[in-house]
Design a protein around this motif. Structure first.
Motif, short mmCIF file in Angstrom:
data_model
loop_
_atom_site.label_atom_id
_atom_site.label_comp_id
_atom_site.label_asym_id
_atom_site.label_seq_id
_atom_site.Cartn_x
_atom_site.Cartn_y
_atom_site.Cartn_z
N VAL A 78 0.84 -1.21 0.00
CA VAL A 78 0.00 0.00 0.00
C VAL A 78 0.86 1.25 0.00
O VAL A 78 0.58 2.23 -0.69
CB VAL A 78 -0.94 0.00 1.23
N SER A 83 -1.77 7.85 -0.99
CA SER A 83 -3.20 7.60 -0.78
C SER A 83 -4.08 8.48 -1.66
O SER A 83 -5.13 8.04 -2.13
CB SER A 83 -3.55 7.82 0.70
N SER A 86 -4.27 6.89 -5.05
CA SER A 86 -5.15 5.73 -5.02
C SER A 86 -6.61 6.15 -5.09
O SER A 86 -7.41 5.57 -5.84
CB SER A 86 -4.92 4.92 -3.73
N LYS A 87 -6.95 7.18 -4.34
CA LYS A 87 -8.33 7.66 -4.33
C LYS A 87 -8.71 8.27 -5.68
O LYS A 87 -9.82 8.09 -6.17
CB LYS A 87 -8.53 8.68 -3.22
N LEU A 92 -5.42 0.39 -5.98
CA LEU A 92 -4.75 0.16 -4.71
C LEU A 92 -3.77 -1.00 -4.85
O LEU A 92 -4.14 -2.08 -5.32
CB LEU A 92 -5.77 -0.18 -3.62
N ILE A 142 -9.48 1.39 0.74
CA ILE A 142 -8.62 2.57 0.82
C ILE A 142 -8.91 3.32 2.11
O ILE A 142 -7.99 3.77 2.81
CB ILE A 142 -8.83 3.48 -0.41
N THR A 146 -5.85 3.56 4.82
CA THR A 146 -5.26 4.90 4.94
C THR A 146 -6.01 5.74 5.94
O THR A 146 -5.74 6.92 6.07
CB THR A 146 -5.26 5.62 3.58
#
Length: 582
Positions: A78, A83, A86-87, A92, A142, A146
């Motif tokens: 990860v 993060s 990823s969003k 991910l 996620i 996170t």
């Protein structure tokens, strides 16, 4: 990748019993009339379970489906992707084995997402294996992986929003004191504390809190790189700013001008100084918090990255009773840390050591440290005049910023003091030209200059996961060229004498998946001996000075970086980036 299915998503769903043939035809008619795709209608109208839709899409694309809820998510995987990225792209990294990084994506046919993933993983040495998953599954995962800091801060935000309305009803007339009561009593205090704690625990040197059009972004700088840690609602911006201003004794109602301040905090049994810088931007005030551990002492030269002849020359210059020592480099290259180490190494009861700093970052037992304050005209230049009346033996001046300070530094060195300072130049020899450009007479500079050094910081490879790799063809020629010009006495390891391998780190639990842990200086040190002194006094060019230093067996910053890369301390790619000769 599995074999491609010769059909459509709705064909598969019909085959699996989730759609009837009539529903399938109705869907296609609706798509033609609405201008939407069948996929959009299936998802938006929830005609079939979301998981089954993505399973079917994976079969059409020949990409395996992964149920993230049933997977053990690996934190080191990860950590390889920020993060916020990823969003943004709905993917991910959830597992890593051997040389493969497993990535779950909602839209594995999204070209932009694939390009972003390729860019983020190109330096990891890992190949990526794409899996498809549902939008809900990836959003929940996620959020879970996170959500440590985000969850804590956003919980405080919710409490704050609920309590703020009640507090406002009790406040009559407003004003700074009322605002201080609101912010001090509300859970935004907890939000600031949480952000600071996570920054400290994550070994961040700086925390950036910056507003944009639709959210508030918090980023941590770790080992020289910024990582986005969370996105907060924009409505938290003003309360956070106000709380930090109160802690730093800054003007709460001033939003047009930059402000600087500081406060202290504690975490994990350590005391920390937090330097605060607030800058107005088009979206509102941005905050940068510099975290300084009060309990940290000076770092040994060897741990900084100084060794061999470079360390010998530095220590010889520090042993001189008078003269000028300069360390150069851009902002954030560790110059001040090197000066602290130098001062600590010579600090003893027989010396009166006085410093002028902006700010005082670390305390050195036995040294008299003073912080300049431009608001009351306590500048480097004015402070240096006062220091000379304090009977000093050794003087440290944080930075030579102007002609007046440069002249006073040279005067102090000429009158029997050892003076250490820093200067912003790209390399060591550039410091000489810079001081002459400021208006110093070359013959005076030649008389006082004892040593000039330059450095850059590069990330240190993690000892727990680094491994040897054959030298890539793209690096072989430049390694042979650079290393051939290094004196044999500087090559202390066999791989430096006959380069066979480089080193890389894949990331592990110990380094949080980054592959690096801490930073190391690559340095060049030039002692000002007779030939260099004559060249400086004679206004010789930088090329002439470089030839003199090379003939004396001194190695450049790039050469030092190559030696460190061949010993496995750092990545050669980072050395090349830090010492670009373009």
């Amino acid at each position: 990748m599995t074999q491609l299915y010769q059909g459509s998503i709705e064909d598969i769903l019909e085959e699996w019993g989730f759609l009837s043939s009539e529903q399938k035809e109705t869907l296609r008619d609706a798509a033609i009339k609405s201008g939407k795709t069948v996929d959009e209608i299936l998802l938006n109208e929830r005609i079939v379970p979301e998981e089954q839709f993505y399973r079917a899409k994976g079969k059409v694309l020949g990409i395996p489906y992964v149920n993230l809820a049933e997977m053990e998510i690996q934190s080191d995987a990860v950590a390889l992707i920020p993060s916020d990225v990823s969003k943004n792209y709905n993917f991910l990294a959830f597992a890593k084995d051997d040389n493969t990084l497993h990535v779950a994506m909602v839209q594995p046919d999204d070209f932009q997402a694939l390009e972003a993933l390729k860019f983020l993983t190109k330096n990891t040495g890992l190949r990526t294996e794409i899996h498809i998953t549902s939008a809900t599954a990836i959003a929940e995962t996620i959020s879970k992986v996170t959500g440590g800091i985000s969850g804590e801060v956003e919980s405080a935000v919710r409490e704050f929003n609920e309590e703020l309305e009640d507090v406002k009803k009790e406040v009559d007339g407003g004003g700074d004191r009322d605002l201080e009561k609101i912010v001090g009593d509300a859970p935004v205090t907890k939000a600031v504390a949480v952000i600071l704690r996570h920054g400290i625990e994550g070994k961040a040197s700086d925390i950036h809190i910056e507003p944009s059009t639709d959210n508030l972004r918090v980023r941590f700088r770790v080992d020289g790189l910024l990582y986005t840690s969370l996105l907060l609602p924009l409505k938290l911006h003003n309360p956070l700013i106000s709380r930090i201003k109160i802690l730093s004794n800054l003007k709460i109602d001033e939003q047009r001008l930059p402000q600087d301040g500081r406060f202290s905090t504690s975490a994990g049994g350590h005391e920390y100084d937090v330097r605060v810088s607030i800058l107005p931007t088009v979206y509102g005030e941005k905050i940068v918090l510099r975290i300084l551990d009060k309990s940290e002492g000076a770092v040994p030269f060897e741990k900084l990255g100084y060794s061999g002849k470079r360390l010998e020359n530095f220590k010889d210059a520090l042993a001189r009773p008078y003269g000028l020592i300069l360390i150069t480099g851009p902002t954030g290259s560790g110059k001040s840390t090197t000066l602290y180490t130098a001062i600590d190494s010579i600090c003893d009861p027989t010396r009166n050591i006085v410093t002028l700093e902006d700010p005082v970052e670390y305390r050195i037992v036995g040294a008299n440290q003073s912080q300049i304050n431009s608001e009351i005209n306590f500048t480097f230049a004015n402070g240096l005049r006062s220091i000379l009346r304090q009977d000093p033996d050794t003087i440290m001046v944080g930075e030579v910023r102007d002609k007046e300070t440069a002249e006073l530094v040279v005067h102090a060195a000429l009158t029997g003091h050892l003076v250490l300072s820093t200067l912003h130049t790209n390399d060591a020899l550039g410091a000489i030209a810079r001081l002459i450009d400021m208006g110093l007479e070359p013959f005076l500079l030649a008389a006082v200059l004892r040593l000039v050094g330059a450095q850059r910081l590069v990330r240190r490879l993690c000892n727990d996961c680094k491994k040897e790799i054959p030298i890539p063809d793209e690096f072989r020629d430049i390694i042979n060229k650079v290393v051939s010009e290094v004196p044999e006495s500087e090559k202390t390891e066999e791989n430096q004498k006959n380069p066979k391998v480089l080193f890389e780190a894949q990331g592990c639990k110990e380094c949080g998946g980054k592959g690096t842990k801490g930073r190391l200086a690559i340095v060049e040190i030039i002692p000002v001996a007779e030939k260099v002194r004559q060249a400086v006094a004679g206004r010789e060019t930088g090329d002439t000075l470089y030839k003199i230093t090379a003939a004396e067996g001194l190695i450049s910053m790039r050469q030092d970086g190559f030696l460190k890369a061949l010993s496995g301390a750092v990545s050669l790619r980072e050395v090349l980036e830090a010492t670009s000769e373009d």
